[in-house]
Design an enzyme around this catalytic site. Structure first.
Site, PDB file in Angstrom:
ATOM      1  N   ARG A   1       0.828  -1.207   0.000  1.00  0.00           N
ATOM      2  CA  ARG A   1       0.000   0.000   0.000  1.00  0.00           C
ATOM      3  C   ARG A   1       0.859   1.253   0.000  1.00  0.00           C
ATOM      4  NH1 ARG A   1      -4.759  -2.656   2.575  1.00  0.00           N
ATOM      5  NH2 ARG A   1      -6.505  -1.229   2.708  1.00  0.00           N
TER       6      ARG A   1
ATOM      7  N   ARG B   1     -21.572  -3.726   3.455  1.00  0.00           N
ATOM      8  CA  ARG B   1     -21.024  -5.084   3.361  1.00  0.00           C
ATOM      9  C   ARG B   1     -20.888  -5.780   4.720  1.00  0.00           C
ATOM     10  NH1 ARG B   1     -14.761  -4.050   1.282  1.00  0.00           N
ATOM     11  NH2 ARG B   1     -13.980  -3.290   3.275  1.00  0.00           N
TER      12      ARG B   1
ATOM     13  N   ARG C   1     -17.328  -5.133   9.674  1.00  0.00           N
ATOM     14  CA  ARG C   1     -16.048  -4.588  10.141  1.00  0.00           C
ATOM     15  C   ARG C   1     -16.254  -3.254  10.849  1.00  0.00           C
ATOM     16  NH1 ARG C   1     -11.897  -5.055   5.188  1.00  0.00           N
ATOM     17  NH2 ARG C   1     -11.283  -3.070   6.100  1.00  0.00           N
TER      18      ARG C   1
ATOM     19  N   ARG D   1      -9.955   6.255   4.626  1.00  0.00           N
ATOM     20  CA  ARG D   1      -9.298   5.152   3.900  1.00  0.00           C
ATOM     21  C   ARG D   1      -9.121   5.515   2.423  1.00  0.00           C
ATOM     22  NH1 ARG D   1     -13.213   0.569   5.637  1.00  0.00           N
ATOM     23  NH2 ARG D   1     -11.977  -0.800   4.318  1.00  0.00           N
TER      24      ARG D   1
HETATM   25  P1  AMP Z   1      -8.251  -3.850   4.324  1.00  0.00           P
HETATM   26  O1  AMP Z   1      -8.878  -5.057   4.972  1.00  0.00           O
HETATM   27  O2  AMP Z   1      -7.267  -4.206   3.271  1.00  0.00           O
HETATM   28  O3  AMP Z   1      -9.279  -2.845   3.869  1.00  0.00           O
HETATM   29  O4  AMP Z   1      -7.402  -3.122   5.474  1.00  0.00           O
HETATM   30  C1  AMP Z   1      -8.023  -2.622   6.646  1.00  0.00           C
HETATM   31  C2  AMP Z   1      -7.074  -1.680   7.357  1.00  0.00           C
HETATM   32  O5  AMP Z   1      -5.885  -2.394   7.743  1.00  0.00           O
HETATM   33  C3  AMP Z   1      -6.570  -0.518   6.510  1.00  0.00           C
HETATM   34  O6  AMP Z   1      -7.476   0.583   6.517  1.00  0.00           O
HETATM   35  C4  AMP Z   1      -5.260  -0.180   7.229  1.00  0.00           C
HETATM   36  O7  AMP Z   1      -5.490   0.495   8.445  1.00  0.00           O
HETATM   37  C5  AMP Z   1      -4.743  -1.582   7.588  1.00  0.00           C
HETATM   38  N1  AMP Z   1      -3.896  -2.168   6.511  1.00  0.00           N
HETATM   39  C6  AMP Z   1      -4.163  -3.271   5.752  1.00  0.00           C
HETATM   40  N2  AMP Z   1      -3.174  -3.523   4.889  1.00  0.00           N
HETATM   41  C7  AMP Z   1      -2.260  -2.544   5.076  1.00  0.00           C
HETATM   42  C8  AMP Z   1      -1.022  -2.230   4.462  1.00  0.00           C
HETATM   43  N3  AMP Z   1      -0.512  -2.977   3.450  1.00  0.00           N
HETATM   44  N4  AMP Z   1      -0.341  -1.145   4.917  1.00  0.00           N
HETATM   45  C9  AMP Z   1      -0.823  -0.382   5.919  1.00  0.00           C
HETATM   46  N5  AMP Z   1      -1.996  -0.609   6.540  1.00  0.00           N
HETATM   47  C10 AMP Z   1      -2.711  -1.681   6.124  1.00  0.00           C
END
Ligand code: AMP
Length: 227
Positions: free
Chosen positions: A97, A136, A170, A181
């Site tokens: 990311r 969701r 979530r 986000r």
């Molecule tokens: P996601 O399930 O991919 O939407 O991730 C949920 C949250 O986890 C994100 O909003 C970030 O706070 C954290 N997160 C997930 N993957 C990453 C990453 N590669 N780098 C930094 N934070 C992450």
């Protein structure tokens, strides 16, 4: 399941903002091609639930919709990629990311003579993302994804996949956190599109339509990459 004809395990990256469908599509690719989905979001949520040091550090950051530190995320991803099942090939969902994470991934793959098979950008518009995310939820038993409007179980209250009757949402799937986000995505993650374009591995896909139509396009693309 489609046979994977590659010499070294495939490494697919799914890029796209929150709500683009990375998790849903990664799960479908997992089933179809026998690959392993690696979601850093899932790994972090597990760390939070388990109360590990990394989880404690990540919890408030995730609730605010900001990015967890590169150091924590890279360590979690590196540990997970060292597990034997990753030899089947991986789909990275939500990682990298940041450019720092992308460079760390390049370094990690170089140590095992692997390289990125494709970085696939799921192209969507921000306005649609808020609607998608705020509706969701998932099955608490098997993780199958649902949506209040776009994908409800065939029998109300019963998971199509495993028959489970408990569902969860979530904590960060709310309007304010989604806005943060999306901001984090545009500031820190979108530049990776150019990064992978420069490496010659970028592929784009229109991810605005129905889940099954997108899956069809994506799976065709992956089949081409893996043949
Ligand atoms: P996601 O399930 O991919 O939407 O991730 C949920 C949250 O986890 C994100 O909003 C970030 O706070 C954290 N997160 C997930 N993957 C990453 C990453 N590669 N780098 C930094 N934070 C992450």
């Amino acid at each position: 399941m489609d046979a994977a004809v590659t010499t070294s395990p495939a490494v697919l990256i799914l890029l796209g903002p929150p709500g683009a469908g990375k998790g849903t599509q990664a799960r479908m690719l997992e089933d179809k091609f026998g690959l392993v989905q690696l979601s850093t979001g899932d790994l972090l949520r597990e760390a939070v639930a388990a109360g590990t040091e990394a989880g404690k550090a990540a919890k408030a950051v995730m609730e605010a919709g900001d990015l967890v530190s590169d150091e924590i995320v890279i360590a979690i991803l590196r540990d997970r990629m060292a597990k034997p099942d990753c030899q089947k090939g991986v789909i990275l969902d939500g990682f990298p990311r940041t450019t720092v994470q992308a460079k760390a991934l390049d370094g990690l793959l170089a140590t095992s003579d692997q390289k990125i098979s494709a970085a696939i950008s799921l192209e969507v518009q921000d306005a649609e993302m808020v609607a998608r995310i705020s509706g969701r939820y998932t099955c608490a038993m098997c993780g199958e994804g649902y949506h209040d409007t776009f994908k409800v179980p065939a029998v109300e209250g019963k998971c199509d996949n495993c028959g489970g009757t408990e569902f969860k949402r979530r904590a960060d799937d709310n309007a304010e956190t989604v806005a943060s986000r999306l901001t984090a995505y545009h500031a820190q993650t979108a530049p990776l599109i150019d990064y992978y374009q420069a490496q010659g591995v970028l592929q784009g896909i229109d991810a605005m339509g129905q889940i099954d139509a997108i899956a069809n396009d994506l799976q065709g693309l992956v089949r081409g990459v893996m043949s």
